[in-house]
Enzyme design. Structure first.
Site, PDB file in Angstrom:
ATOM      1  N   THR A 110      -2.131   7.849 -13.059  1.00 13.17           N
ATOM      2  CA  THR A 110      -1.274   8.081 -11.898  1.00 13.17           C
ATOM      3  C   THR A 110      -0.452   9.363 -12.065  1.00 13.17           C
ATOM      4  O   THR A 110      -0.245  10.102 -11.101  1.00 13.17           O
ATOM      5  CB  THR A 110      -0.329   6.890 -11.697  1.00 13.17           C
ATOM      6  N   GLU A 168       8.227  -8.514  -8.699  1.00 13.17           N
ATOM      7  CA  GLU A 168       7.162  -7.685  -8.114  1.00 13.17           C
ATOM      8  C   GLU A 168       5.960  -8.524  -7.724  1.00 13.17           C
ATOM      9  O   GLU A 168       5.334  -8.295  -6.693  1.00 13.17           O
ATOM     10  CB  GLU A 168       6.744  -6.588  -9.089  1.00 13.17           C
ATOM     11  N   GLU A 198      -3.913   1.838  -6.173  1.00 10.56           N
ATOM     12  CA  GLU A 198      -4.041   2.430  -7.515  1.00 10.56           C
ATOM     13  C   GLU A 198      -5.225   1.913  -8.326  1.00 10.56           C
ATOM     14  O   GLU A 198      -5.476   2.406  -9.427  1.00 10.56           O
ATOM     15  CB  GLU A 198      -2.743   2.235  -8.289  1.00 10.56           C
ATOM     16  N   TRP A 199      -5.944   0.924  -7.798  1.00  9.17           N
ATOM     17  CA  TRP A 199      -7.173   0.528  -8.475  1.00  9.17           C
ATOM     18  C   TRP A 199      -8.294   1.521  -8.186  1.00  9.17           C
ATOM     19  O   TRP A 199      -9.352   1.455  -8.818  1.00  9.17           O
ATOM     20  CB  TRP A 199      -7.595  -0.878  -8.040  1.00  9.17           C
ATOM     21  N   TRP A 215       4.714  11.955 -10.345  1.00 10.62           N
ATOM     22  CA  TRP A 215       4.534  10.564  -9.939  1.00 10.62           C
ATOM     23  C   TRP A 215       5.711   9.711 -10.417  1.00 10.62           C
ATOM     24  O   TRP A 215       6.201   8.855  -9.701  1.00 10.62           O
ATOM     25  CB  TRP A 215       3.213  10.021 -10.480  1.00 10.62           C
ATOM     26  N   GLU A 216       6.186   9.943 -11.631  1.00 13.43           N
ATOM     27  CA  GLU A 216       7.369   9.255 -12.148  1.00 13.43           C
ATOM     28  C   GLU A 216       8.418  10.306 -12.496  1.00 13.43           C
ATOM     29  O   GLU A 216       8.156  11.222 -13.262  1.00 13.43           O
ATOM     30  CB  GLU A 216       7.041   8.408 -13.378  1.00 13.43           C
ATOM     31  N   ARG A 257       8.290   2.731 -24.956  1.00 14.08           N
ATOM     32  CA  ARG A 257       6.895   3.075 -24.720  1.00 14.08           C
ATOM     33  C   ARG A 257       6.717   4.453 -24.109  1.00 14.08           C
ATOM     34  O   ARG A 257       7.601   4.976 -23.443  1.00 14.08           O
ATOM     35  CB  ARG A 257       6.248   2.023 -23.810  1.00 14.08           C
ATOM     36  N   ASP A 298       7.874   4.538  -4.216  1.00  7.39           N
ATOM     37  CA  ASP A 298       8.538   3.332  -3.724  1.00  7.39           C
ATOM     38  C   ASP A 298       9.816   3.689  -2.963  1.00  7.39           C
ATOM     39  O   ASP A 298      10.133   3.090  -1.931  1.00  7.39           O
ATOM     40  CB  ASP A 298       8.907   2.411  -4.894  1.00  7.39           C
TER      41      ASP A 298
END
Length: 684
Positions: free
Chosen positions: A409, A617, A473-474, A393-394, A76, A346
């Site tokens: 994000t 999670e 994150e909402w 972010w990633e 993905r 994290d």
């Protein structure tokens, strides 16, 4: 009377047994599973910080093997994704011509030895044989794994053991080799595979060798079989008399071009090297490495199941990481390809502090990973029109943004840059390594502060950070998110503190911004999560993080007010595990042990998956093993219940926090450079 005395004695013995069982009966180091049900089975990982091997319900098989640092554009999101590797330890065992499987065995048990990082299984095959096996990811040989198998015959039998190497999903151009290395004193069979990742950018090599107990020249004959272009095997057969036991081993190597230029030759050399070490020597060295890791431990008296759970969490944190590594920790570590193996906040906010306290040499790898990608962060800032360094972010190998484009994000969750600075500063505070601060810490702190300076907007005499994705994150594209503003404020302060230590000029602009960044409260006095927040449900802790770990809100009255408000805003479903651990920690610090324990248990217990209490999670079972959640829960134990944390000067201090009512004592040991121990018991 005699009869009554006998009953009384028996009752006393039973009570004593129950008492000692409560202390020792729940084995805090071993998790056992019987009645293996493949429909209710989440594999548990055996890892050494480089290779992760995930267990399977099938005997003599593993479900997945992960090699750290191996990414490609597969699956993905048009970003780098973690790839599964060759399942080195898959073994097909036939006894008297019949393939052993779940349907024809009995008394099947599996267990994880947490202390020794070893997975084992045992079963009976009909009434003719008992089989036991165990495997490890060898801690001192980061690219090697070892499987040991013991077969005890109850009747005369013939068995055949076949090792299978199969091309991993998505890989291509598989090459297969079989050779026997024959120095005068040994025969070393090598089953080797080489394949390219989906785009061809990574080459992965696997090589296995059998190790037999017989003298040279008396070992079983190896039969090689190329099944097709994707899989091949090596096998041997052996006859056993009734009551005879035969033990053999399989050693495997997994390595890729992400580590070395020539993975094929390295794979075979490492298998030869390990194969000639001797099985007992490998085991002894592996266990010695784990003994060193467990110098950092948490001991809980009065709650045997929690003790086991905490050891399980620590084990995963230790097993997914290693010192002197250029890889970092994804939310699921080496337990699978969840979150594409990417690195998020994290690591810095939830996993970093427990590792820093127990194993600063491993924590150093995590901050060095960010330093090694500082130039990519600078380029990222430049592309977005900012100065300094803007961390993605990633993150994966390159240090560029790896978030799929559909997730906002990756475009707007900018607090990650301050989170990196948070870890860098705390590493220095903990170690007082001025040389590291000068070479690596200061460049991170300076350039992240420069990013925030260019990102912030001034209105009147106050500073604002507009249009971000919050830590919750909402909340997307909101202004003045409490957590984002708080971590930026700290980033400025840390950079100026570092400048003073290094005899560099203090930046007065940074000080002015830090002193005048805006924070709002609602009419009820609760800290507002962001400018447009009006009481919506939240995905995860945000405002509460200002009390811990950021320590920006330190009034007990305000901490309690914010806590009681926001703990009611977290829904019961699809809530990440680490949120409730922050609530538990704060309640412990505020003196409410009963409420702290409630949130502590809720932070992980509903998310445990059978049969090994693997932490997911969410309660729905997503992305196990979720070490973000483990890191949060461990902080609730260390910095909450045990009361051990940083003082203002970076020294380790202990405060008298509230314990769960039934806990007798908690001890954390092996803390810091001096390996200190701290205990906390309830006030009587």
């Amino acid at each position: 009377m005699h009869h009554f005395s006998t009953i009384y004695i028996r009752i006393q013995i039973l009570l004593l047994f129950c008492f000692f069982s409560s202390l020792f009966g729940q084995n805090s180091w071993v998790i056992e599973a019987g009645n293996i049900d493949p429909k209710r089975y989440t594999g548990i990982s055996v890892s050494n910080g480089m290779i992760g091997v995930v267990s399977s319900p099938e005997p003599m098989k593993v479900s997945q093997t992960i090699l750290a640092g191996v990414y490609d554009q597969y699956g993905r999101g048009r970003t780098s994704n973690f790839l599964s590797g060759f399942n080195l330890l898959d073994l097909n065992l036939t006894i008297d011509g019949a393939l052993v499987n779940l349907n024809n065995i009995s008394n099947y048990k599996q267990k994880l030895d947490i202390k020794k990082a070893a997975f084992s299984g045992s079963f009976d095959y009909k009434d003719i044989a008992t089989v036991a096996y165990n495997y490890i990811a060898i801690r001192n040989l980061p690219n090697n794994v070892m499987l040991n198998v013991s077969i005890k015959a109850k009747k005369n039998i013939t068995f055949r053991a076949e090792n299978l190497l199969k091309q991993p999903a998505g890989f291509k151009d598989n090459q297969q080799f079989y050779t026997e290395i024959t120095p005068p004193h040994a025969k070393i069979p090598l089953l080797t595979s080489l394949a390219k990742s989906p785009t061809g950018s990574i080459i992965m090599a696997a090589s296995n060798t059998f190790v037999f107990p017989e003298k040279h020249g008396e070992q079983p004959k190896i039969i090689y079989n190329k099944k097709d272009n994707e899989q091949h095997t090596m096998a041997f057969s052996q006859e056993l008399q009734a009551s005879q036991t035969y033990t053999f081993s399989l050693i495997g190597t997994l390595i890729s071009s992400a580590q070395v230029k020539d993975p094929l030759n390295y794979a075979e050399r490492l298998s030869i090297y390990a194969g000639l070490q001797g099985i007992e020597k490998i085991k002894t060295k592996h266990e010695a490495e784990w003994e060193k890791l467990w110098e950092g431990d948490i001991q809980i008296e009065g709650d045997p199941q929690v003790q086991q759970d905490v050891h399980n969490m620590m084990y995963h944190l230790y097993s997914f990481s290693r010192e002197r590594s250029d890889t970092s920790l994804s939310p699921v570590g080496l337990s699978g390809v969840g979150y594409n193996g990417h690195i998020f906040w994290d690591t810095e906010l939830f996993m970093f502090k427990p590792l820093l306290f127990f194993k600063p040499e491993i924590a150093k790898s995590l901050v060095d990973y960010r330093f090694n990608r500082l130039k990519a962060a600078e380029e990222n800032a430049r592309i977005y029109g900012y100065k300094g360094a803007m961390y993605p972010w990633e993150s994966a190998v390159s240090g560029e943004e790896e978030t799929p484009v559909w997730a906002l994000t990756g475009t707007y969750e900018h607090h990650i840059t301050g989170d990196v600075a948070f870890a860098a500063w705390h590493y220095y505070m903990f170690t007082k390594d001025v040389e590291w601060l000068k070479e690596k810490g200061w460049p991170i702190l300076e350039k992240t502060a420069k990013f925030w300076e260019s990102r912030i907007e001034k209105k009147g005499d106050k500073y604002h950070i507009l249009n971000v994705v919050a830590a919750d994150e909402w909340a997307e594209n909101v202004d003045n998110n409490a957590y984002t503003n708080a971590i930026a404020k700290l980033n400025f302060e840390y950079a100026n503190k570092a400048a003073k230590i290094l005899n560099l000029p203090v930046n007065n602009t940074w000080k002015n911004i830090a002193d005048n960044l805006i924070f709002f409260k609602m009419e009820n006095g609760v800290t507002r999560e962001h400018d447009s927040y009006t009481g919506q449900k939240i995905k995860q802790a945000d405002v509460n993080l200002l009390a811990y770990p950021l320590d920006i809100i330190n009034s007990k009255e305000q901490i309690l007010k914010d806590l009681l408000y926001y703990q009611e805003k977290v829904p019961q479903e699809k809530t990440p595990a680490m949120t409730k651990s922050i609530f538990a920690l704060l309640h412990s610090r505020l003196g409410n042990g009963k409420e702290a324990y409630k949130w502590f248990k809720e932070s992980y217990e509903p998310n445990l998956q059978p049969p090994f209490r693997v932490l997911a999670e969410t309660a729905e079972g997503d992305n196990p093993y979720f070490i973000t959640g483990a890191g949060g829960t461990l902080q609730a134990v260390i910095m909450g219940f045990a009361g051990v944390d940083f003082g203002s000067d970076g020294a380790i201090i202990q405060t008298k926090n509230a314990l769960p009512p039934h806990w007798k004592k908690i001890t954390v040991k092996g803390i810091g450079m001096q390996k200190q121990a701290f205990s906390n018991a309830p006030l009587r």
